[in-house]
Design a protein around this motif. Structure first.
Motif, mmCIF file in Angstrom:
data_model
loop_
_atom_site.group_PDB
_atom_site.id
_atom_site.type_symbol
_atom_site.label_atom_id
_atom_site.label_comp_id
_atom_site.label_asym_id
_atom_site.label_seq_id
_atom_site.Cartn_x
_atom_site.Cartn_y
_atom_site.Cartn_z
ATOM 1 N N LYS A 12 0.806 -1.220 0.000
ATOM 2 C CA LYS A 12 0.000 0.000 0.000
ATOM 3 C C LYS A 12 0.844 1.277 0.000
ATOM 4 C CE LYS A 12 -3.999 1.959 2.385
ATOM 5 N NZ LYS A 12 -3.443 3.284 2.723
ATOM 6 N N SER A 13 1.945 1.268 0.732
ATOM 7 C CA SER A 13 2.771 2.465 0.845
ATOM 8 C C SER A 13 3.774 2.600 -0.307
ATOM 9 C CB SER A 13 3.526 2.465 2.175
ATOM 10 O OG SER A 13 4.359 1.314 2.277
ATOM 11 N N ASP A 14 3.931 1.552 -1.110
ATOM 12 C CA ASP A 14 4.957 1.566 -2.165
ATOM 13 C C ASP A 14 4.401 1.615 -3.577
ATOM 14 O OD1 ASP A 14 7.184 1.294 -0.341
ATOM 15 O OD2 ASP A 14 6.596 -0.807 -0.079
ATOM 16 N N TYR A 15 3.213 1.029 -3.795
ATOM 17 C CA TYR A 15 2.721 0.867 -5.161
ATOM 18 C C TYR A 15 1.305 1.414 -5.333
ATOM 19 C CZ TYR A 15 6.512 -2.125 -6.889
ATOM 20 O OH TYR A 15 7.719 -2.601 -7.310
ATOM 21 N N GLN A 16 1.087 1.951 -6.527
ATOM 22 C CA GLN A 16 -0.245 2.256 -7.025
ATOM 23 C C GLN A 16 -0.493 1.319 -8.200
ATOM 24 O OE1 GLN A 16 -2.934 4.571 -6.298
ATOM 25 N NE2 GLN A 16 -3.814 3.135 -7.751
ATOM 26 N N PHE A 17 -1.584 0.569 -8.159
ATOM 27 C CA PHE A 17 -1.859 -0.434 -9.188
ATOM 28 C C PHE A 17 -2.939 0.061 -10.157
ATOM 29 C CE2 PHE A 17 -0.423 -2.808 -5.456
ATOM 30 C CZ PHE A 17 0.632 -3.521 -5.997
ATOM 31 N N GLY A 18 -2.850 -0.385 -11.398
ATOM 32 C CA GLY A 18 -3.859 -0.025 -12.383
ATOM 33 C C GLY A 18 -3.552 -0.630 -13.737
ATOM 34 N N TYR A 19 -4.356 -0.266 -14.707
ATOM 35 C CA TYR A 19 -4.120 -0.688 -16.088
ATOM 36 C C TYR A 19 -4.375 0.492 -17.003
ATOM 37 C CZ TYR A 19 -9.194 -0.928 -16.882
ATOM 38 O OH TYR A 19 -10.525 -0.619 -17.025
ATOM 39 N N MET A 20 -3.765 0.453 -18.186
ATOM 40 C CA MET A 20 -3.891 1.545 -19.160
ATOM 41 C C MET A 20 -4.267 0.965 -20.508
ATOM 42 S SD MET A 20 -1.143 4.545 -20.198
ATOM 43 C CE MET A 20 -1.558 5.550 -18.775
ATOM 44 N N ASP A 21 -5.228 1.608 -21.135
ATOM 45 C CA ASP A 21 -5.687 1.182 -22.455
ATOM 46 C C ASP A 21 -4.818 1.839 -23.522
ATOM 47 O OD1 ASP A 21 -7.056 0.260 -24.634
ATOM 48 O OD2 ASP A 21 -8.746 1.649 -24.419
ATOM 49 N N GLY A 22 -4.019 1.043 -24.218
ATOM 50 C CA GLY A 22 -3.145 1.569 -25.263
ATOM 51 C C GLY A 22 -1.773 1.928 -24.712
ATOM 52 N N ASN A 23 -0.794 1.977 -25.608
ATOM 53 C CA ASN A 23 0.584 2.243 -25.198
ATOM 54 C C ASN A 23 1.134 3.557 -25.710
ATOM 55 O OD1 ASN A 23 0.753 1.665 -27.902
ATOM 56 N ND2 ASN A 23 2.327 0.089 -27.719
ATOM 57 N N GLU A 24 0.284 4.398 -26.304
ATOM 58 C CA GLU A 24 0.781 5.622 -26.929
ATOM 59 C C GLU A 24 1.446 6.543 -25.914
ATOM 60 O OE1 GLU A 24 -0.896 9.377 -29.630
ATOM 61 O OE2 GLU A 24 -2.198 7.691 -29.118
ATOM 62 N N TYR A 25 0.775 6.761 -24.772
ATOM 63 C CA TYR A 25 1.338 7.679 -23.778
ATOM 64 C C TYR A 25 2.617 7.103 -23.170
ATOM 65 C CZ TYR A 25 1.661 10.849 -19.802
ATOM 66 O OH TYR A 25 2.111 11.768 -18.885
#
Length: 370
Positions: free
Chosen positions: A210-223
């Motif tokens: 919790k103190s080290d990571y923010q988790f998620g996913y991203m649609d597409g790789n352009e950014y």
């Protein structure tokens, strides 16, 4: 929509004093003025997101939750809220001050203990809680530090779809960002597996990371491609250090939750190779990459206009260079055949006598004889 908010626009390229007064550095800029305060909108450029921001910021900074039904209604509409529980206190004053600072990001409420869900257990009152991910977390002044910093760290769900705007805001956090890069339009089995593994980490191992990571996913790789100045395969997993523009990629394929845990731990202990960064050469490379990407994008969207924009100055410079190289210096000019040179002057400034090849100078005796 019957909103009390007045909407307008201004061209600060004409009214430059406005741009200086409100420190406007980019376009388009969206600002909301409320009394003597001004708030910058930093979210997605969509109608719904702008309206939601406007309704949130234009209303009360802290809203009261007066009943159990109202609390449940708010929880059904928002994925994340902050709630102050209790009466008047020094903590409440700090809460209102922090809410004014962070109202551009999320909602803030007050409630009594009676309206809270039965699963909520408070050790002390007053208290501040954040409700997200189907659970809640309490603010601890001694362990969590300043209230504003704690709110800034907790204002994101543990796992959600991250876009370029939210990723940019995460640069203010001290957390690493673990992302699954997927193609939502053409989902693959591997992409679904990466998303599932990342979501599982955010739920089953949240207390550990919790103190080290923010988790998620991203649609597409352009950014992400622009961020790392390269090409990221889809689907893939990447860990970003937004504060220094660094990133880590797994050296081997992620198949199981154990593989992902090993990769995340290797990033934390420094054994994983850190790429990118914000050094001098990396910044110069990033500037060149952005310029190159901008030029390529211009030619793809408006090729004729781009040719004019870049071709005209290049043509002028080429003409100047050609004219400079082909010009004859004045000292190199040769006299024209048949032209007579100016007579030379003697030491006294008089014209010297020009002798013809066949002429002879007569002596004084010859003159007498004549």
């Amino acid at each position: 929509m019957g909103s009390p908010v007045n909407v307008g626009k201004i061209d600060t390229t004409e009214h430059t004093s406005i741009a200086s007064e409100f420190n406007i550095r980019g376009y388009p800029t969206i600002k909301l003025f409320k009394g003597e305060l001004s708030f910058d909108y930093k979210g997605p450029r969509t109608k719904d997101a702008i309206i939601e921001f406007t309704n949130r910021v234009s209303g009360p900074v802290v809203r009261p939750l007066s009943s159990v039904q109202l609390f449940q209604h708010v929880m059904s509409r928002h994925d994340l809220i902050f709630v102050y529980i209790g009466g008047e206190s020094h903590l409440k004053k700090k809460y209102y001050k922090a809410a004014t600072e962070h109202i551009i990001h999320t909602y803030f409420f007050t409630a009594s203990e009676e309206v809270l869900p039965k699963a909520v257990t408070l050790q002390d009152v007053p208290a501040i809680a954040v409700f997200k991910d189907g659970t809640y977390y309490l603010y601890n002044e001694f362990l969590d530090g300043g209230l504003s910093s704690w709110i800034n760290r907790e204002r994101f769900p543990s796992y959600f779809q991250i876009d370029s705007f939210s990723l940019y805001q995460m640069g203010e956090l001290s957390k690493l960002v673990a992302l699954a890069i997927v193609d939502e339009k053409n989902p693959s089995e591997e992409g679904i597996r990466y998303k599932t593994l990342m979501e599982r980490l955010a739920t089953e191992y949240i207390d550990h990371y919790k103190s080290d990571y923010q988790f998620g996913y991203m649609d597409g790789n352009e950014y992400i491609n622009g961020l790392i100045m390269g090409e990221v395969e889809m689907p893939s997993i990447i860990v970003l250090n937004i504060t220094i523009d660094g990133y880590c990629l797994p050296e081997s394929k992620i198949e199981t939750i154990e593989d992902l845990l090993h990769f995340l731990n290797s990033v934390l202990d420094g054994s994983a190779k850190l790429l990118g960064g914000n050094g001098f050469f990396q910044c110069a490379k990033r500037s060149f990459y952005k310029a190159k990407s901008t030029v390529v994008s211009m030619f793809q969207t408006a090729p004729v206009f781009s040719c004019i924009v870049f071709g005209l100055p290049v043509g002028i410079v080429a003409l100047v260079i050609w004219g400079t190289c082909t010009a004859v210096p004045a000292d190199d000019e040769k006299p024209v055949e048949g032209a007579t040179a100016s007579p030379a002057l003697d030491a006294h400034g008089k014209k010297a006598i020009e002798l013809q090849p066949d002429s002879t100078v007569k002596t004084s005796e010859a003159k007498k004889e004549d």
